[in-house]
Design a protein around this motif. Sequence first.
Motif, PDB file in Angstrom:
ATOM      1  N   LEU A  75      16.221 -39.632  34.635  1.00 23.74           N
ATOM      2  CA  LEU A  75      16.843 -38.351  34.951  1.00 23.74           C
ATOM      3  C   LEU A  75      18.171 -38.162  34.225  1.00 23.74           C
ATOM      4  O   LEU A  75      18.505 -37.058  33.810  1.00 23.74           O
ATOM      5  N   SER A  76      18.930 -39.235  34.066  1.00 22.58           N
ATOM      6  CA  SER A  76      20.236 -39.117  33.421  1.00 22.58           C
ATOM      7  C   SER A  76      20.101 -38.712  31.962  1.00 22.58           C
ATOM      8  O   SER A  76      20.983 -38.025  31.419  1.00 22.58           O
ATOM      9  N   ILE A  77      19.029 -39.111  31.294  1.00 24.25           N
ATOM     10  CA  ILE A  77      18.824 -38.709  29.907  1.00 24.25           C
ATOM     11  C   ILE A  77      18.674 -37.192  29.801  1.00 24.25           C
ATOM     12  O   ILE A  77      19.283 -36.538  28.947  1.00 24.25           O
ATOM     13  N   VAL A  78      17.884 -36.614  30.714  1.00 19.51           N
ATOM     14  CA  VAL A  78      17.678 -35.166  30.698  1.00 19.51           C
ATOM     15  C   VAL A  78      18.994 -34.436  30.983  1.00 19.51           C
ATOM     16  O   VAL A  78      19.356 -33.467  30.301  1.00 19.51           O
ATOM     17  N   VAL A  79      19.720 -34.899  31.990  1.00 14.21           N
ATOM     18  CA  VAL A  79      20.986 -34.267  32.341  1.00 14.21           C
ATOM     19  C   VAL A  79      21.974 -34.364  31.181  1.00 14.21           C
ATOM     20  O   VAL A  79      22.667 -33.383  30.844  1.00 14.21           O
ATOM     21  N   GLY A  80      22.043 -35.520  30.542  1.00 14.75           N
ATOM     22  CA  GLY A  80      22.963 -35.688  29.423  1.00 14.75           C
ATOM     23  C   GLY A  80      22.646 -34.771  28.259  1.00 14.75           C
ATOM     24  O   GLY A  80      23.548 -34.165  27.666  1.00 14.75           O
ATOM     25  N   LEU A  81      21.372 -34.629  27.927  1.00 15.37           N
ATOM     26  CA  LEU A  81      20.986 -33.751  26.830  1.00 15.37           C
ATOM     27  C   LEU A  81      21.349 -32.299  27.121  1.00 15.37           C
ATOM     28  O   LEU A  81      21.829 -31.570  26.239  1.00 15.37           O
ATOM     29  N   MET A  82      21.132 -31.861  28.348  1.00 15.85           N
ATOM     30  CA  MET A  82      21.449 -30.481  28.703  1.00 15.85           C
ATOM     31  C   MET A  82      22.951 -30.228  28.641  1.00 15.85           C
ATOM     32  O   MET A  82      23.403 -29.187  28.144  1.00 15.85           O
ATOM     33  N   LEU A 270      21.384 -21.388  32.180  1.00 14.74           N
ATOM     34  CA  LEU A 270      22.415 -21.657  33.175  1.00 14.74           C
ATOM     35  C   LEU A 270      21.803 -22.020  34.524  1.00 14.74           C
ATOM     36  O   LEU A 270      22.260 -22.947  35.204  1.00 14.74           O
ATOM     37  N   ILE A 271      20.776 -21.291  34.928  1.00 15.42           N
ATOM     38  CA  ILE A 271      20.121 -21.571  36.211  1.00 15.42           C
ATOM     39  C   ILE A 271      19.502 -22.956  36.196  1.00 15.42           C
ATOM     40  O   ILE A 271      19.689 -23.756  37.131  1.00 15.42           O
ATOM     41  N   HIS A 272      18.747 -23.260  35.145  1.00 18.08           N
ATOM     42  CA  HIS A 272      18.060 -24.550  35.104  1.00 18.08           C
ATOM     43  C   HIS A 272      19.061 -25.700  35.020  1.00 18.08           C
ATOM     44  O   HIS A 272      18.865 -26.748  35.666  1.00 18.08           O
ATOM     45  N   GLN A 273      20.136 -25.524  34.254  1.00 20.15           N
ATOM     46  CA  GLN A 273      21.127 -26.590  34.150  1.00 20.15           C
ATOM     47  C   GLN A 273      21.776 -26.861  35.495  1.00 20.15           C
ATOM     48  O   GLN A 273      21.944 -28.021  35.888  1.00 20.15           O
ATOM     49  N   ARG A 274      22.161 -25.809  36.212  1.00 18.04           N
ATOM     50  CA  ARG A 274      22.791 -26.015  37.512  1.00 18.04           C
ATOM     51  C   ARG A 274      21.812 -26.647  38.506  1.00 18.04           C
ATOM     52  O   ARG A 274      22.196 -27.511  39.309  1.00 18.04           O
ATOM     53  N   VAL A 276      19.260 -28.646  37.728  1.00 16.17           N
ATOM     54  CA  VAL A 276      19.061 -30.044  37.338  1.00 16.17           C
ATOM     55  C   VAL A 276      20.255 -30.894  37.770  1.00 16.17           C
ATOM     56  O   VAL A 276      20.084 -32.024  38.263  1.00 16.17           O
ATOM     57  N   LEU A 277      21.475 -30.366  37.613  1.00 15.69           N
ATOM     58  CA  LEU A 277      22.652 -31.096  38.065  1.00 15.69           C
ATOM     59  C   LEU A 277      22.612 -31.344  39.571  1.00 15.69           C
ATOM     60  O   LEU A 277      22.894 -32.457  40.042  1.00 15.69           O
ATOM     61  N   ALA A 278      22.277 -30.304  40.325  1.00 15.61           N
ATOM     62  CA  ALA A 278      22.213 -30.458  41.771  1.00 15.61           C
ATOM     63  C   ALA A 278      21.117 -31.440  42.169  1.00 15.61           C
ATOM     64  O   ALA A 278      21.312 -32.281  43.070  1.00 15.61           O
ATOM     65  N   LEU A 279      19.960 -31.364  41.514  1.00 17.18           N
ATOM     66  CA  LEU A 279      18.857 -32.267  41.835  1.00 17.18           C
ATOM     67  C   LEU A 279      19.225 -33.715  41.535  1.00 17.18           C
ATOM     68  O   LEU A 279      18.968 -34.617  42.350  1.00 17.18           O
ATOM     69  N   PHE A 280      19.856 -33.953  40.385  1.00 19.98           N
ATOM     70  CA  PHE A 280      20.231 -35.314  40.024  1.00 19.98           C
ATOM     71  C   PHE A 280      21.235 -35.895  41.018  1.00 19.98           C
ATOM     72  O   PHE A 280      21.095 -37.046  41.472  1.00 19.98           O
ATOM     73  N   ASN A 281      22.234 -35.111  41.389  1.00 15.22           N
ATOM     74  CA  ASN A 281      23.240 -35.614  42.315  1.00 15.22           C
ATOM     75  C   ASN A 281      22.726 -35.703  43.747  1.00 15.22           C
ATOM     76  O   ASN A 281      23.333 -36.408  44.567  1.00 15.22           O
ATOM     77  N   CYS A 282      21.646 -35.010  44.055  1.00  9.37           N
ATOM     78  CA  CYS A 282      21.035 -35.153  45.369  1.00  9.37           C
ATOM     79  C   CYS A 282      20.103 -36.361  45.447  1.00  9.37           C
ATOM     80  O   CYS A 282      19.913 -36.940  46.523  1.00  9.37           O
ATOM     81  N   ILE A 283      19.498 -36.749  44.329  1.00 14.62           N
ATOM     82  CA  ILE A 283      18.638 -37.931  44.301  1.00 14.62           C
ATOM     83  C   ILE A 283      19.465 -39.211  44.207  1.00 14.62           C
ATOM     84  O   ILE A 283      19.075 -40.264  44.729  1.00 14.62           O
ATOM     85  N   LEU A 284      20.629 -39.124  43.581  1.00 11.29           N
ATOM     86  CA  LEU A 284      21.462 -40.302  43.375  1.00 11.29           C
ATOM     87  C   LEU A 284      21.811 -41.026  44.678  1.00 11.29           C
ATOM     88  O   LEU A 284      21.784 -42.271  44.708  1.00 11.29           O
ATOM     89  N   PRO A 285      22.125 -40.358  45.788  1.00 10.41           N
ATOM     90  CA  PRO A 285      22.399 -41.097  47.037  1.00 10.41           C
ATOM     91  C   PRO A 285      21.227 -41.959  47.501  1.00 10.41           C
ATOM     92  O   PRO A 285      21.431 -43.085  47.990  1.00 10.41           O
ATOM     93  N   PHE A 286      20.010 -41.454  47.351  1.00  7.44           N
ATOM     94  CA  PHE A 286      18.841 -42.225  47.787  1.00  7.44           C
ATOM     95  C   PHE A 286      18.632 -43.458  46.916  1.00  7.44           C
ATOM     96  O   PHE A 286      18.075 -44.457  47.376  1.00  7.44           O
ATOM     97  N   ALA A 287      19.069 -43.413  45.648  1.00 10.53           N
ATOM     98  CA  ALA A 287      18.891 -44.553  44.752  1.00 10.53           C
ATOM     99  C   ALA A 287      20.012 -45.573  44.877  1.00 10.53           C
ATOM    100  O   ALA A 287      19.888 -46.690  44.353  1.00 10.53           O
TER     101      ALA A 287
END
Length: 365
Positions: A75-82, A270-274, A276-287
Amino acid sequence: MPPQPPSRRPTYPLAHASRRKPRRLPLVLRFTKGSIHSIVVIPVILHSLFTALVVYLTRHAHASLGLPPTIIPSLSIVVGLMLVFRNQTSYDRFWTGRNCLTTIGTSVRNLARVFLVNARRGGEDGAKISAVEIADTERMIRVLIAVLYAVKNNLRAEFNIPPAGLVDADRFQDRPVRPSTRSSGESGTATPKAEYVTLLPDGLMGYEDQGLGLPLQLTVLLEGYIRRGIDRSWFNGPMASQMTAQLNSLVDAYGRMETIRTTPIPVAHLIHQRQVLALFNCILPFATVVEFGWWAIPIVALVAFTLYGIEGIGVQLEDPFGYDKNDIKMEGIIEDTRQEVFVLLEEWKIQAQGTGVSSHSGMFE
């Protein structure tokens, strides 16, 4: 102890555009002016609270809410590219806008130089330049500087001269300005600014309420001066053609700045980037909850601060013509050009009028 050399005061050229204030704190400790903390504080708090909820449920629930940490790298690769794409695009808009402003300033300098050097004789008989011609040249030099201010204000949606459609110009004082879309939200009443009062020809009315921008309107006046210069035998054909090319470059640069101002980043990106950011930071606590426990809260907060901060920088650079700390220093750049051209104008007036010899005489010989 040897005497210390006196400190040098900021002088022209580039005194306004390059001036720097001494930093009272290192940049790492700055949290207000020039930073993006106000943009990221809410997302960071929300993700921290969500992480605290995940940790609490994991500690008190019968089943763990943890996920395998191996999902984070993909997931971090996708977020970084965006984020890289967004910031590169935004900085390119910033850099292009700055270069376009330089192009406009260069055109103003070139035209002012040519106007003043060649506006010396009235007619083919070599007679001394008349007072009318001196006033005409001075008025056009002021119009050249006014172009810079008109470009700045039009890019900020600040239209500050009376429209020609108003019968009573005094009513313009109470007419509201079209609201600006800048993030700073600054707007005001449409009271003519001092820069326009002193630079524009007397009685000039605007047509911005009819869709004609003031920069283009002023270039018409400048083109007319070039035509009058041909009639007065100041400019020959090739020289007039070069000056017209300078005006064309000025209008082209302003058009590119308008393109930056009126063409935002596509909303789908803009919508997709925001999201993806929210999704990544919401999954990070579970990991991270199983391995780090309550330490997952500051870890997630730090990651959210970093990612949303990068996005916030892109948001500020996307439209670089406003009042934000990170926007182009248009006021200082324009003021430096104004100072340069006005010094040339004053020296030219002394020699053209024959009122005396200045300390820098011979500039236009």
